[in-house]
Design a protein around this motif. Structure first.
Motif, PDB file in Angstrom:
ATOM      1  N   SER A 171       5.533  -8.975  -8.304  1.00 39.22           N
ATOM      2  CA  SER A 171       4.386  -8.542  -7.579  1.00 39.22           C
ATOM      3  C   SER A 171       3.287 -10.004  -8.562  1.00 39.22           C
ATOM      4  O   SER A 171       3.634 -10.486  -9.610  1.00 39.22           O
ATOM      5  N   VAL A 172       2.022  -9.984  -7.906  1.00 36.48           N
ATOM      6  CA  VAL A 172       0.942 -11.222  -8.471  1.00 36.48           C
ATOM      7  C   VAL A 172       0.370 -11.054  -9.437  1.00 36.48           C
ATOM      8  O   VAL A 172       0.438 -11.190 -10.863  1.00 36.48           O
ATOM      9  N   LEU A 214       2.691 -15.895  -3.519  1.00 35.36           N
ATOM     10  CA  LEU A 214       3.116 -14.727  -2.660  1.00 35.36           C
ATOM     11  C   LEU A 214       1.301 -14.552  -2.239  1.00 35.36           C
ATOM     12  O   LEU A 214       0.328 -15.298  -2.791  1.00 35.36           O
ATOM     13  N   ASP A 215       1.387 -13.303  -1.496  1.00 39.94           N
ATOM     14  CA  ASP A 215       0.515 -12.506  -0.594  1.00 39.94           C
ATOM     15  C   ASP A 215      -0.971 -12.453  -1.920  1.00 39.94           C
ATOM     16  O   ASP A 215      -0.685 -10.998  -1.961  1.00 39.94           O
ATOM     17  N   ALA A 216      -1.370 -13.140  -2.129  1.00 41.50           N
ATOM     18  CA  ALA A 216      -2.066 -12.977  -3.586  1.00 41.50           C
ATOM     19  C   ALA A 216      -3.867 -12.586  -2.213  1.00 41.50           C
ATOM     20  O   ALA A 216      -3.998 -13.555  -1.691  1.00 41.50           O
ATOM     21  N   THR A 217      -4.445 -11.709  -2.764  1.00 44.55           N
ATOM     22  CA  THR A 217      -6.128 -11.515  -2.277  1.00 44.55           C
ATOM     23  C   THR A 217      -7.038 -12.898  -2.940  1.00 44.55           C
ATOM     24  O   THR A 217      -6.754 -13.006  -4.082  1.00 44.55           O
ATOM     25  N   ASP A 270      -7.430 -12.697  -6.561  1.00 46.11           N
ATOM     26  CA  ASP A 270      -5.873 -12.850  -7.343  1.00 46.11           C
ATOM     27  C   ASP A 270      -6.316 -14.103  -7.390  1.00 46.11           C
ATOM     28  O   ASP A 270      -6.117 -14.858  -8.303  1.00 46.11           O
ATOM     29  N   GLN A 271      -6.889 -15.204  -6.113  1.00 46.44           N
ATOM     30  CA  GLN A 271      -6.050 -16.200  -5.825  1.00 46.44           C
ATOM     31  C   GLN A 271      -7.581 -17.167  -6.839  1.00 46.44           C
ATOM     32  O   GLN A 271      -7.187 -18.248  -7.450  1.00 46.44           O
ATOM     33  N   LYS A 289     -14.058 -19.819  -3.852  1.00 47.18           N
ATOM     34  CA  LYS A 289     -12.845 -18.627  -3.794  1.00 47.18           C
ATOM     35  C   LYS A 289     -14.398 -17.674  -4.732  1.00 47.18           C
ATOM     36  O   LYS A 289     -14.393 -16.244  -3.142  1.00 47.18           O
TER      37      LYS A 289
END
Length: 929
Positions: free
Chosen positions: A5-6, A35-38, A41-42, A72
């Motif tokens: 996980s992130v 990974l599929d980070a928000t 999170d990015q 971001k």
């Protein structure tokens, strides 16, 4: 990594960052971004990557990552602050201050932001003051320099010096550039006055240094052709200054190609690769221009050697080399095949042909596949044929000279050229010519061919009698000396194998004696005497020759003087002779069982000469040191000539390592400048050469005061070579000596410790703390304990989830007293600097109490003292630990020690008991003790 996980990856990255593993942290954050980070999170991951790049001092990437985080999340104050730090380091203060102002507006009470804003504001004001004050200065300096009434005055000289100094600072260089400086410097160049031209060229170096946009603009204003043409002037100082300027320009343009066309100041250049090719094309044209000085031609070759081939074979792009071969190989061969005497020929120096050979060799080595090499061979052969066929005797001489050039450089191409129809036959025929010039060309070609495996048997059969005849019958020393070298080369075919001798007993000594005689004859020109050194380089494979040579003080003096002369092509031969005299070539004792097997099978078994035993070698080394070999080698290392190749550097490194083998000789090596000379050898050259030089540096650092051996800033340059010896591909002895040397350096100053940390030595040193060999393990522990004076290393010991502290505690209980002393010293220091570690000692091993008691009961006063300091630190750190200690036999031991004679141990023991009384754990007896 097993995390998926992130969040897990981010936490892992944070832990690695805390431990100082910034590369590892960067990897974790990068994986999390994949990974599929928000978006939130990015933003966090990008700003964390910016922090890693700041620590790794890659400020361009730090700015990029922080900018991505801000994209971001525009209110990410940490990202804004990190970008401001990166921008400040990049010199873009105006942009950095905008980010800091935004930080302060978001968090008005944050003192860190306020202080940073004040600091950067001060820097901007200082820069504005400096720039405004330099405006007038620049204008005034140019007025003085361009005033015809000020010719040769002291005022003019001072103005030129000030201009050069000002250009060395980036702000000053920018001010000169923006004040129409390049056009004004062009006017100085046009005067033709040496002093003004030198001042202009040196100022231009400051303007172009590490700044590609100013470099491109300068080339555009002055004209690339004009800049390159200055290389060809007769004045040596001006030519060298132009060479330095062009080197700086090359570096700036190549950096621009590597970084994707982005300059230091942020300007975008259209295509620095095109400018690079234009510059190289002009250099290639200069090689064959009539009227260019020999020195200028040599400088052009030097620049091409440095600028064209890849620095590392790991770089897949060799397109520049391929382009130069297609565009300029014939021009390089023209220099390599030039004859010095005939009118109309190119002006060359004694070093020009050797420089051409080195450039050809570098280009050939930079080729990646058979097709590229075949093209190189084809171009060389076509060029040689064009001279050999239909151009008469002059053409044949030019072709043979070109073959000689190739044999000294890319010998594969030279061998192929020798096999061209009629070439070898012409060489043999011209050796008998009545004309000295023709004989010289042919004999030199024969000598160079003699060392090549494919032709050795042919020449041994046909060439020896011819060379002997030339040596005996010729009346010209220039011919005789070359014929002698050919005989020496063929006579040394057995190398150091005593059983394989080509000539009758005593012949080798006679040849060597004649070589020494010519070497000492200063009436003969340096170019001819060089061949005498070449002969000795081959003959000194024989130990009898070595012994006689080191006894001949006049020959050694002549050898060292010649190595300092402008005849730079002698360097390799001098270095080879010294390697032979010191036996610093690689030699392995054959396995006795294999020797017996070889004898049984009637195979040849190499034999070592009796005078090559260690006692003889040591005696020869001492004689060379007494003759001043170190100062001569130091001069050789300083040379800027391309003749100082990587192979030549390796030979010098080997000799230096042999010279410092005995401890009592190291003071002489340092006194004659050996320490200073070893640093460049350890930083550049072949892998073997760098390792040998680094090992010699380690030996000097172990047994002498590093601050005296490497004075000033030089001491910091020693660190990187020493750290390179910690790699696993180095021998155990090299690892041990590097650790000992780093231990000495780490004990000198915090700045040196920081340099060792920056070279990423700590993980390697930690690895050697687990080594089975007790001396390496001990040296690594001592080194780590000295490094533990640094905050960063203390942080590593304090970080959760590692066994560093446990290892020190366990080593404090080892049987090896020296290892105990090192580990206990490290524990004493760490527990003093970081009291939190005291509470962790009981957690790392159940034997901790026994180990501390054993230290206090040791007969070694140093161990006792270190143990007492550790116990005192633990008692002072925590009442709970003090209670555990006082409930054990430790109290009795401390009581006994406290009653001894006044000493550091007694005082520490007494302080422990006083603290225990203060805690109320024990009571003083009736005497108040």
């Amino acid at each position: 990594m097993t995390a998926s996980s992130v969040e897990q990856l981010r936490k892992e990255g944070n832990e690695l960052f805390k431990c100082g593993d910034y590369e590892g942290a960067l990897g974790a954050y990068t994986q999390a971004l994949g990974l599929d980070a928000t978006p939130q999170d990015q933003a966090i991951l990008h700003r964390n990557r910016a922090a890693c790049h700041l620590k790794l001092e890659d400020y361009d990437k730090a700015e990029t990552e922080a900018s991505k985080a801000i994209e971001k999340d525009g209110g990410d104050v940490k990202a804004l602050y990190r970008r401001s730090q990166a921008l400040e380091k990049l010199g873009r203060l105006d942009q950095a201050v905008l980010d800091l102002q935004r930080c302060v507006s978001l968090e008005p009470k944050n003192k860190v932001f306020q202080e940073a804003l004040r600091n950067i504001g001060g820097q901007i004001q200082e820069k504005v003051r400096y720039m405004s004050s330099t405006d007038a200065k620049v204008e005034q300096m140019f007025q003085i320099l361009l005033d015809p009434e000020e010719k040769g005055t002291e005022k003019k000289q001072k103005a030129s010096q000030n201009l050069v100094v000002l250009a060395r600072e980036d702000a000053g260089a920018e001010k000169i550039f923006r004040s129409n400086g390049v056009q004004l410097l062009q006017r100085l160049l046009d005067t033709g006055e040496t002093d003004l031209m030198l001042a202009a060229l040196r100022t231009l170096v400051g303007i172009c240094s590490e700044h590609q946009s100013r470099t491109v603009a300068t080339l555009s204003i002055l004209g690339t052709r004009r800049v390159v043409s200055i290389l060809g002037v007769e004045n040596q100082a001006v030519s060298l200054a132009a060479c330095h300027l062009l080197q700086v320009m090359f570096d700036a343009l190549k950096e621009g190609v590597k970084k994707g066309f982005q300059g230091k100041e942020g300007a975008i250049i259209v295509d620095p690769a095109r400018e690079l090719k234009v510059l190289i094309s002009n250099l290639l044209d200069l090689l064959t221009e009539v009227g260019v000085s020999g020195q200028g031609r040599d400088n052009a070759l030097t620049l091409l050697i440095k600028a064209v081939p890849r620095k590392s074979l790991k770089d897949p792009n060799n397109s520049l080399t391929l382009w130069v071969i297609d565009q300029g190989l014939k021009k390089i061969l023209e220099v390599g095949g030039s004859l010095q005497d005939p009118p109309g020929e190119l002006t060359v120096t004694a070093n020009s042909r050797m420089s051409a050979s080195i450039l050809l060799s570098k280009l050939f080595d930079d080729l990646k596949c058979d097709a590229e090499r075949e093209n190189f061979h084809r171009l060389c052969e076509n060029y040689i044929k064009s001279w050999f066929e239909g151009q008469g005797l002059a053409g044949k001489l030019r072709a043979i000279q070109t073959v000689s050039c190739l044999l000294q450089g890319p010998c594969d191409a030279g061998n192929r050229a020798l096999e061209l129809s009629g070439v070898m036959e012409s060489v043999i025929a011209l050796c008998a010519s009545e004309q000295e010039e023709e004989q010289l060309v042919a004999v030199e070609a024969l000598i160079h061919a003699a060392g090549k495996a494919k032709r050795a048997s042919f020449i041994t059969a046909n060439g020896v009698s011819l060379l002997k005849d030339l040596y005996k019958r010729s009346e010209k020393d220039s011919i005789r000396i070359r014929a002698l070298v050919g005989l020496c080369k063929l006579g040394s075919a057995g190398g150091t194998d005593f059983s394989m001798k080509q000539f009758a007993e005593g012949s080798t000594l006679k040849l060597a004696k004649q070589c020494r005689k010519w070497l000492c004859n200063d009436q003969i020109d340096a170019g001819t005497r060089r061949w005498a050194v070449e002969g000795l380089a081959y003959l000194t494979f024989d130990a009898d020759v070595k012994e006689e040579f080191v006894e001949d003080a006049a020959a050694l003096k002549a050898l060292f003087q010649l190595s300092r002369s402008e005849e730079r092509s002698v360097l390799f031969a001098v270095a080879s002779a010294l390697v032979n005299c010191t036996n610093s070539y690689d030699y392995e004792e054959p396995d006795p069982k294999m020797v017996e097997l070889a004898k049984y099978a009637k195979q040849h078994v190499p034999e070592q000469h009796p005078k090559d035993k260690p006692s003889f070698v040591r005696a020869r080394v001492k004689k060379l040191l007494a003759a001043g070999v170190v100062s001569a080698m130091a001069c050789m290392v300083k040379t800027e000539s391309p003749v100082l190749t990587s192979s030549c550097r390796e030979l010098l490194s080997r000799v230096f390592l042999a010279l410092v083998e005995e401890v009592e000789d190291r003071g002489t090596v340092v006194a004659q400048g050996g320490g200073r000379a070893l640093i460049p050898l350890a930083l550049e050259g072949t892998d073997v050469g760098q390792t040998k030089a680094a090992q010699a540096l380690a030996k000097l650092t172990i047994t002498s005061n590093p601050e005296m051996t490497f004075p000033g800033e030089r001491i910091y340059e020693v660190v990187r070579p020493l750290v390179s010896l910690l790699h696993l591909n180095c021998s155990g002895l090299q690892n041990f000596e590097a650790l000992m040397a780093l231990t000495n350096l780490a004990g000198i100053s915090e700045r040196l410790r920081q340099k060792i940390l920056k070279e990423k030595a700590v993980p390697m040193i930690e690895g050697y703390m687990f080594e089975e060999h007790e001396m390496i393990r001990r040296a690594a522990t001592e080194c780590m304990c000295n490094l533990a004076m640094s905050k960063e290393v203390q942080d590593l010991f304090e970080a959760q989830g590692n066994d560093r502290l446990k290892l020190l505690v366990l080593y404090s209980g080892e049987d090896d007293e020296l290892l105990q002393r090192a580990a206990a010293g490290g524990l004493a220091m760490l527990t003093s600097m970081r009291p939190t570690l005291c509470s962790r000692i009981p957690q790392v091993t159940t034997h901790w109490l026994e180990i501390l008691q054993a230290l206090l009961l040791s007969s070694n006063r140093e161990l006792q003292h270190r143990g007492a300091v550790v116990v005192l630190n633990m008692v002072e750190a925590s009442r709970q630990i003090a209670s555990t200690l006082m409930e054990s036999e430790m109290m009795e031991i401390l009581s006994v020690l406290a009653k001894g004679d006044q000493s550091p141990v007694t005082r520490a023991a007494a302080a422990c008991l006083d603290k225990a009384v203060e805690y109320g754990l024990i009571q003083p007896n009736q005497d108040g003790e």
